[in-house]
Scaffold this motif. Structure first.
Motif, PDB file in Angstrom:
ATOM      1  N   ALA A 134       0.811  -1.210   0.000  1.00 18.29           N
ATOM      2  CA  ALA A 134       0.000   0.000   0.000  1.00 18.29           C
ATOM      3  C   ALA A 134       0.842   1.257   0.000  1.00 18.29           C
ATOM      4  O   ALA A 134       0.348   2.336  -0.293  1.00 18.29           O
ATOM      5  N   TRP A 135       2.141   1.110   0.321  1.00 20.65           N
ATOM      6  CA  TRP A 135       2.985   2.296   0.385  1.00 20.65           C
ATOM      7  C   TRP A 135       2.978   3.060  -0.925  1.00 20.65           C
ATOM      8  O   TRP A 135       3.113   4.270  -0.960  1.00 20.65           O
ATOM      9  N   ALA A 136       2.797   2.295  -2.020  1.00 18.62           N
ATOM     10  CA  ALA A 136       2.845   2.928  -3.328  1.00 18.62           C
ATOM     11  C   ALA A 136       1.702   3.936  -3.509  1.00 18.62           C
ATOM     12  O   ALA A 136       1.757   4.814  -4.350  1.00 18.62           O
ATOM     13  N   LEU A 137       0.645   3.764  -2.677  1.00 19.51           N
ATOM     14  CA  LEU A 137      -0.478   4.685  -2.785  1.00 19.51           C
ATOM     15  C   LEU A 137      -0.129   6.075  -2.249  1.00 19.51           C
ATOM     16  O   LEU A 137      -0.767   7.058  -2.589  1.00 19.51           O
ATOM     17  N   VAL A 138       0.886   6.097  -1.392  1.00 21.18           N
ATOM     18  CA  VAL A 138       1.253   7.381  -0.793  1.00 21.18           C
ATOM     19  C   VAL A 138       2.179   8.099  -1.769  1.00 21.18           C
ATOM     20  O   VAL A 138       3.338   7.751  -1.929  1.00 21.18           O
ATOM     21  N   GLN A 139       1.633   9.051  -2.460  1.00 20.18           N
ATOM     22  CA  GLN A 139       2.414   9.722  -3.493  1.00 20.18           C
ATOM     23  C   GLN A 139       3.379  10.734  -2.888  1.00 20.18           C
ATOM     24  O   GLN A 139       3.081  11.359  -1.871  1.00 20.18           O
ATOM     25  N   PRO A 140       4.541  10.924  -3.510  1.00 19.22           N
ATOM     26  CA  PRO A 140       5.463  11.941  -3.022  1.00 19.22           C
ATOM     27  C   PRO A 140       4.781  13.304  -2.979  1.00 19.22           C
ATOM     28  O   PRO A 140       4.167  13.732  -3.941  1.00 19.22           O
ATOM     29  N   ARG A 141       4.868  13.937  -1.826  1.00 14.34           N
ATOM     30  CA  ARG A 141       4.231  15.256  -1.716  1.00 14.34           C
ATOM     31  C   ARG A 141       5.252  16.328  -1.382  1.00 14.34           C
ATOM     32  O   ARG A 141       4.952  17.501  -1.377  1.00 14.34           O
ATOM     33  N   GLY A 142       6.495  15.912  -1.103  1.00 14.10           N
ATOM     34  CA  GLY A 142       7.485  16.911  -0.731  1.00 14.10           C
ATOM     35  C   GLY A 142       8.153  17.521  -1.935  1.00 14.10           C
ATOM     36  O   GLY A 142       8.755  18.569  -1.872  1.00 14.10           O
ATOM     37  N   LEU A 143       8.072  16.836  -3.068  1.00 21.06           N
ATOM     38  CA  LEU A 143       8.807  17.263  -4.240  1.00 21.06           C
ATOM     39  C   LEU A 143       7.904  18.083  -5.152  1.00 21.06           C
ATOM     40  O   LEU A 143       6.818  17.641  -5.523  1.00 21.06           O
ATOM     41  N   VAL A 144       8.347  19.269  -5.509  1.00 26.16           N
ATOM     42  CA  VAL A 144       7.575  20.104  -6.436  1.00 26.16           C
ATOM     43  C   VAL A 144       8.039  19.749  -7.840  1.00 26.16           C
ATOM     44  O   VAL A 144       9.179  20.033  -8.219  1.00 26.16           O
ATOM     45  N   LEU A 145       7.173  19.086  -8.589  1.00 23.02           N
ATOM     46  CA  LEU A 145       7.558  18.673  -9.940  1.00 23.02           C
ATOM     47  C   LEU A 145       6.876  19.577 -10.969  1.00 23.02           C
ATOM     48  O   LEU A 145       6.058  20.423 -10.640  1.00 23.02           O
ATOM     49  N   GLY A 146       7.254  19.358 -12.193  1.00 22.47           N
ATOM     50  CA  GLY A 146       6.625  20.082 -13.268  1.00 22.47           C
ATOM     51  C   GLY A 146       6.996  21.548 -13.326  1.00 22.47           C
ATOM     52  O   GLY A 146       6.269  22.387 -13.840  1.00 22.47           O
ATOM     53  N   ALA A 147       8.178  21.876 -12.731  1.00 22.34           N
ATOM     54  CA  ALA A 147       8.571  23.277 -12.698  1.00 22.34           C
ATOM     55  C   ALA A 147       9.600  23.592 -13.770  1.00 22.34           C
ATOM     56  O   ALA A 147      10.295  24.579 -13.687  1.00 22.34           O
ATOM     57  N   GLY A 148       9.694  22.721 -14.775  1.00 22.27           N
ATOM     58  CA  GLY A 148      10.755  22.832 -15.774  1.00 22.27           C
ATOM     59  C   GLY A 148      10.693  24.118 -16.583  1.00 22.27           C
ATOM     60  O   GLY A 148       9.710  24.853 -16.566  1.00 22.27           O
ATOM     61  N   GLY A 149      11.766  24.361 -17.314  1.00 17.52           N
ATOM     62  CA  GLY A 149      11.799  25.512 -18.188  1.00 17.52           C
ATOM     63  C   GLY A 149      12.753  26.578 -17.739  1.00 17.52           C
ATOM     64  O   GLY A 149      13.381  27.220 -18.570  1.00 17.52           O
ATOM     65  N   GLY A 150      12.899  26.813 -16.462  1.00 14.35           N
ATOM     66  CA  GLY A 150      13.789  27.854 -15.953  1.00 14.35           C
ATOM     67  C   GLY A 150      15.148  27.297 -15.590  1.00 14.35           C
ATOM     68  O   GLY A 150      15.620  26.352 -16.196  1.00 14.35           O
ATOM     69  N   SER A 151      15.738  27.916 -14.585  1.00 15.01           N
ATOM     70  CA  SER A 151      17.062  27.477 -14.141  1.00 15.01           C
ATOM     71  C   SER A 151      17.056  27.256 -12.646  1.00 15.01           C
ATOM     72  O   SER A 151      16.214  27.803 -11.933  1.00 15.01           O
ATOM     73  N   LEU A 152      17.989  26.460 -12.221  1.00 14.75           N
ATOM     74  CA  LEU A 152      18.163  26.210 -10.792  1.00 14.75           C
ATOM     75  C   LEU A 152      19.559  26.652 -10.397  1.00 14.75           C
ATOM     76  O   LEU A 152      20.540  26.323 -11.084  1.00 14.75           O
ATOM     77  N   LEU A 153      19.632  27.372  -9.285  1.00 13.43           N
ATOM     78  CA  LEU A 153      20.933  27.741  -8.752  1.00 13.43           C
ATOM     79  C   LEU A 153      21.279  26.739  -7.658  1.00 13.43           C
ATOM     80  O   LEU A 153      20.447  26.445  -6.797  1.00 13.43           O
ATOM     81  N   ILE A 154      22.479  26.196  -7.724  1.00 12.79           N
ATOM     82  CA  ILE A 154      22.965  25.312  -6.659  1.00 12.79           C
ATOM     83  C   ILE A 154      23.963  26.136  -5.854  1.00 12.79           C
ATOM     84  O   ILE A 154      25.126  26.272  -6.248  1.00 12.79           O
ATOM     85  N   PRO A 155      23.505  26.738  -4.756  1.00 11.60           N
ATOM     86  CA  PRO A 155      24.415  27.612  -4.012  1.00 11.60           C
ATOM     87  C   PRO A 155      25.516  26.781  -3.366  1.00 11.60           C
ATOM     88  O   PRO A 155      25.270  25.669  -2.903  1.00 11.60           O
ATOM     89  N   MET A 156      26.719  27.310  -3.331  1.00 15.31           N
ATOM     90  CA  MET A 156      27.839  26.575  -2.734  1.00 15.31           C
ATOM     91  C   MET A 156      28.438  27.363  -1.570  1.00 15.31           C
ATOM     92  O   MET A 156      29.575  27.141  -1.187  1.00 15.31           O
ATOM     93  N   ASP A 157      27.656  28.263  -1.017  1.00 11.40           N
ATOM     94  CA  ASP A 157      28.092  28.946   0.204  1.00 11.40           C
ATOM     95  C   ASP A 157      27.507  28.188   1.399  1.00 11.40           C
ATOM     96  O   ASP A 157      27.141  27.014   1.272  1.00 11.40           O
ATOM     97  N   ASP A 158      27.369  28.849   2.524  1.00  8.73           N
ATOM     98  CA  ASP A 158      26.906  28.142   3.716  1.00  8.73           C
ATOM     99  C   ASP A 158      25.438  27.738   3.651  1.00  8.73           C
ATOM    100  O   ASP A 158      24.946  27.062   4.556  1.00  8.73           O
ATOM    101  N   GLN A 159      24.728  28.139   2.620  1.00  6.40           N
ATOM    102  CA  GLN A 159      23.333  27.714   2.477  1.00  6.40           C
ATOM    103  C   GLN A 159      23.231  26.307   1.890  1.00  6.40           C
ATOM    104  O   GLN A 159      22.153  25.716   1.898  1.00  6.40           O
ATOM    105  N   GLN A 160      24.327  25.808   1.369  1.00  6.20           N
ATOM    106  CA  GLN A 160      24.284  24.478   0.772  1.00  6.20           C
ATOM    107  C   GLN A 160      24.203  23.420   1.872  1.00  6.20           C
ATOM    108  O   GLN A 160      24.898  23.510   2.879  1.00  6.20           O
TER     109      GLN A 160
END
Lengths: 589, 429
Positions: free
Chosen positions: B15-41
């Motif tokens: 039944a675990w498969a019924l619990v869909q991922p809810r933490g991940l925001v998907l479908g946001a494609g098209g833009g860019s993502l910044l991977i910060p490498m300062d202390d916020q990483q």
């Protein structure tokens, strides 16, 4: 233009000779030749190496190359004259002499090989290499008897009865002559006592039926080899799982104080301690007790500490009488350091608790009086109280704690209230103890239990107390159904999933049936309470169960689902770590 | 159904498969993502793996040198968001306006943007036996999830390096003296195994001695760099590969390794024109001292010469003028605690004039981190064994990098892995 390999080899040799680089010649020859070898072109490789030898007749790389490529071509008989010529040019060169010995042996000309070894030995009479090389070559051919004979002859001609003892010890063992091997190892130990670990490693593999004979050789040759032979026998007996006899064998050699005796006793005690069986612990206790006796006059403080270690070893062996004897001597020894006396008194009381003699433990604690520190007394009071809890005597547990107001005691009163089902009092006392009582494990356990009972709205729940008491007493099989029954009576949003999770965690340690139950409970929790904190924890547990089964793909699937579905859960860091471990990205600890 | 089947069946289709991922925001494609490498990483080391895999899968990505600790910009896709969530790497969605502002800041400061084009093919030179010490780079690659292949003497001599862009050298002793542990650890099973493996390899490949084999391997590695390869070496591999190259025609190995004593005039016969980084060094002739020469400033295993650990500082290069050294020093920390290795540091007096120093200890006669070009390729040497285990001893357990996800020392290694992915352009210095 593309040249045939042989022409290229000849050109290369000419080029190398004209540049005069002997080392470059070796390397280039080596790489080119090895390329030909790797591609299976042995005839071309042989031509290549022979071309090098025409320019440099003593080139060891080429000769070693021929030693590899000529046998598959059935042309090894071509090599001896070349090797002889090389040896004549560079007499005594160990690479060339050794090669010649090996080649003659491979061609079944053992006499010629022996002749080369003798000639080589005459050039450097003190060097054992010639006969060692001969023996190794014969050994490689499976001619163990001939190898042994060569070494025996070499030993006789060197007039050194202990020469080649290690090599002969190994050959004897390989040939199945375990008594002979034991004799040779005794000879080797005579010259180098530090080889005892090597001797043990080899002789330990003797077949069971030959072991008595090996021991007989070692124990009866004590006069010739000194205590080392008996100590070797003791090591073997420890390895073979007979620590009691091991002690009787080594005991006569450790009666007088010396550095060597101390080392032998310490080594014996360490090896026995590592074995971990009751009789091995007892042997360790005997060795440490002897060490303490011998050190008594020279260093009373060291003696007391060693005696305390002996007492602990006897405790591990389950020999409470012997342990008590050692601890009482430490306790009564006015020269013993205070911490050794305290350790002895505390360990004795702990031993009584572990043995279930709680009244005796309490009496002894009262008698120990001012010897113990306040912290030690509190810790022992807690041990005694926990002993009473384990037998279900909650009132006596309360009474054993007395009116001590330390936080550890407050926490223990909280647990007792919990086992009675008095959740309100348990919440108050466990909360009051906070994160300050006990070690990290105690704190974590208390916090987890508080988090669980905070979900439950009832102030009294005796069934939960009974289930948790069963758990505390180690009766997990009873605890699991009891917890499930309690959970069934709780509302879904008031602790049901958390109690089920506890049941699942316990069940996961109960073998095959328990794991099955745990997996079912995890599925129930995730389905019934997907929004709560218990769901990600249940999924993590489920992944652990799957990992035990080696179902790595499913483990990864579950952990990824957990991390993506419950990114705010407190178990996510643990899940990420488990995921990395499942993927092999971090070392398994 | 037995337990195994039961647990698997439940785990695979429950039944675990019924619990869909809810933490991940998907479908946001098209833009860019910044991977910060300062202390916020939240996990600096895994961020490199994320970028590597993104580049490998064809996503457009850039390295913002000197911007927020050397951050990355990458195409916003569901796959990269999912990968980041699983790895615990912090991302920030960047819209066109925000990106324009970032580019403006980069243009106005000592920063630059370098496109990352092609994920390098990575090889690690590692012996087939199990030495009782770990390899920091191998662990960093595994932790970050960067794929690599292992090569050793047989492959190197056989020309396999042609298949790779980037080569890391495990803690090899290219003088062929078994890290000079032969006498110190005589009788240890791991040493016996090491001797056996190396001796067999030398014999199989047609070399008279192990030192001869290692010299040939060192030459093959130098040719790999000359031909355009990227070399990254740590610890003893840095010093010994140069010693092996300089000693092509002279015996610098103890008699237990080469069968003959060290040439008494070895120092004078060393040919430093053949080496990557060092010049004018003196060989350590004592076989009982686990030190190879006076290149190393710290001499951890030389009683009486051992120097205490300090901290080293990374140089601040001009990103727009010196992009290559800038890439190699991107970090969220400029000062990093030092750590020992068989070779811990490099004496300044032993460096060739052409060497670029990337990090050093202020006021000390040694440097820690150096870089240079050879032919079409480049090399980088980093002293020390394990940045998160400053006193690493033989037999110590490997470092668990999940406990050090922000390690600035390990970041330097991973800078080196991504550096070959940068789009080549003409350097101004």
């Amino acid at each position: 233009m593309r040249l045939p390999p042989a022409s290229r080899a000849t050109l290369l040799v000419v080029a190398l000779c004209s540049s005069g680089g002997a080392l470059l010649g070796q390397v280039a020859g080596g790489t080119e030749g090895s390329e030909l070898e790797r591609s299976g072109r042995f005839a071309q490789a042989a031509d290549f190496y022979l071309a090098i030898l025409r320019a440099d007749p003593a080139n060891p790389t080429a000769l070693l190359g021929l030693e590899r490529v000529l046998p598959p071509l059935n042309r090894l008989p071509e090599l001896p004259p070349l090797a002889e010529r090389a040896v004549a040019l560079r007499p005594g060169d160990p690479d060339l002499e050794g090669l010649l010995v090996r080649v003659w042996v491979t061609l079944n000309f053992a006499d010629s090989a022996r002749g080369v070894a003798e000639r080589w030995s005459r050039r450097d009479p003190g060097d054992p290499a010639p006969y060692r090389e001969l023996a190794l070559a014969l050994e490689d051919q499976g001619a163990f008897e001939a190898a042994r004979a060569a070494l025996v002859t070499a030993r006789a001609s060197a007039a050194q009865p202990d020469a080649f003892a290690v090599e002969l010890g190994q050959l004897d063992a390989r040939a199945g002559d375990w008594e002979g091997a034991a004799r040779d190892w005794v000879r080797a130990l005579r010259a180098r006592p530090g080889l005892i670990a090597n001797a043990t490693g080899l002789l330990a593999t003797a077949p069971v039926v030959r072991r008595p004979a090996v021991l007989s050789v070692l124990i009866e040759t004590e006069g010739a080899a000194g205590p080392a032979a008996r100590r070797l026998a003791a090591d073997l007996l420890l390895t073979w799982g007979d620590p009691s006899r091991a002690w009787t064998v080594i005991e006569p050699t450790v009666r007088a104080m010396s550095d060597e005796t101390t080392d032998a006793l310490r080594h014996f005690a360490d090896v026995a301690g590592a074995a971990g069986t009751a009789s091995a612990w007892r042997a360790r206790g005997l060795a440490l007790s002897r060490e303490a006796d011998l050190a008594d006059l020279a260093s009373p403080a060291v003696s007391a500490r060693t005696r305390a270690d002996a007492g602990r070893a006897f405790l591990e062996a389950g020999d409470l009488v012997a342990a008590r004897g050692e601890f009482e001597r430490v306790e009564a020894d006015s020269a013993a350091p205070l911490e050794a006396q305290q350790l002895a008194a505390a360990t004795l009381i702990s031993a009584l608790v572990a043995d279930g003699r709680l009244d005796s433990a309490r009496t002894r604690l009262e008698h120990a009086g001012q010897l113990l520190t306040t912290d030690q007394r509190t810790a022992l009071q807690l041990e005694i109280a926990q002993g009473w809890i384990r037998v279900g005597a909650l009132d006596r547990a309360d009474s054993a704690l007395g009116d001590d107001s330390s936080l550890s005691v407050v926490a223990e009163h909280g647990w007792i209230a919990l086992y009675r089902g008095d959740l309100a009092r348990a919440r108050a006392l466990l909360g009051a103890a906070g994160p300050y009582a006990g070690d990290r494990r105690d704190v974590t356990g208390r916090a987890a239990m508080l988090a669980l009972i905070d979900q439950i709205s009832d102030d009294e729940l005796p069934a939960l107390g009974q289930a948790l008491l069963a758990l505390m007493k180690g009766d997990s099989a009873r605890a699991v159904p009891a917890l499930r029954a309690v959970a069934g009576r709780l509302p879904p949003a008031a602790g049901r999933a958390d109690v089920l999770l506890l049941a699942a965690r316990v069940a996961a340690h109960l073998g095959e049936d328990g794991e099955r139950t745990a997996a079912t409970l995890c599925a129930d929790i995730m389905q019934a309470a997907p929004a709560g904190a218990a769901a990600p924890a249940a999924e993590l547990l489920w992944a652990e169960l799957l990992e035990r089964e080696g179902a790595t793909a499913l483990v990864v699937e579950h952990l990824e689902h957990l991390i993506l579905t419950y990114p705010e859960s407190a178990v996510v860091p643990e899940a990420r770590r488990a995921l990395e471990r499942a993927r092999g990205a971090i070392p398994r600890s | 159904m037995n337990r195994r089947q039961f647990v698997r069946a439940l785990g695979g289709a429950g039944a675990w498969a019924l619990v869909q991922p809810r933490g991940l925001v998907l479908g946001a494609g098209g833009g860019s993502l910044l991977i910060p490498m300062d202390d916020q990483q939240t996990d600096h080391l895994k961020a490199y793996g994320l970028v590597y895999r993104g580049v490998q899968s064809g996503l457009a990505s850039e390295w913002f040198l000197n911007y927020r600790g050397g951050s990355f910009l990458i195409d916003d896709t569901d796959a990269i968001r999912r990968d980041a969530a699983l790895a615990g790497v912090a991302l920030q969605s960047v819209g066109p306006d925000a990106l324009a502002a970032i580019r403006g800041e980069i243009a106005a400061t000592n920063a630059d943007s370098v496109p990352l084009e092609k994920a390098p093919r990575v090889a690690v030179y590692v012996p087939p036996n199990q030495p009782p010490w770990d390899d920091a780079v191998t662990m960093a690659l595994q932790y970050a999830g960067i794929p690599f292949e292992k090569v050793w003497d047989v492959e190197v001599i056989g020309g396999a390096l042609a298949h790779y862009d980037w080569l890391h050298l495990h803690h090899e002793d290219f003088t062929g003296q078994y890290s000079k542990f032969y006498l110190l650890y005589a009788g240890a099973p791991w040493l016996a195994d090491m001797v056996r493996v190396n001796t067999e390899a030398a014999r199989r490949l047609g070399f008279r001695t192990v030192p001869d084999l290692k010299k040939a391997v060192a030459r093959a590695i130098r040719e790999f760099v000359r031909g355009g390869g990227f070399l990254f070496a740590m610890c003893a591999a840095t010093e010994t590969i140069d010693l092996a190259l300089a000693a092509e025609h002279v015996d610098i190995a103890a008699s237990y390794a080469s069968g003959t004593p060290i040439d008494p005039g070895a120092d004078a016969k060393l040919d430093w024109s053949q080496t990557f980084a060092f010049t004018g060094a003196h060989i350590e002739p004592n076989p009982l001292i686990a030190s190879f020469s006076d290149i190393d400033g710290h001499q951890v295993n030389a009683p009486g010469r051992r120097q205490p650990l300090g901290a080293f500082t990374l140089f601040n290069f001009s990103a727009k003028i010196d992009p290559v050294p800038s890439m190699l020093v991107q970090n969220h920390r400029q000062v990093i605690p030092d750590f020992y290795g068989l070779t811990t540091s490099f004496l300044r007096t032993r460096l060739k004039p052409s060497v670029t120093v990337l990090g050093d200890e202020e006021g000390a006669p040694w440097v820690k981190y150096i870089h240079g070009d050879l032919g079409q390729g480049t090399w980088t040497f980093f002293g020390g064994h394990d940045p998160e285990d400053a006193q690493h001893q033989v037999g110590d357990p490997p470092t668990d990098l999940s406990l050090h996800p922000h390690s600035p020392g390990y970041r330097l290694m991973l800078n080196n892995v991504l550096f070959p992915a940068a789009k080549k352009r003409e350097l101004k210095t």
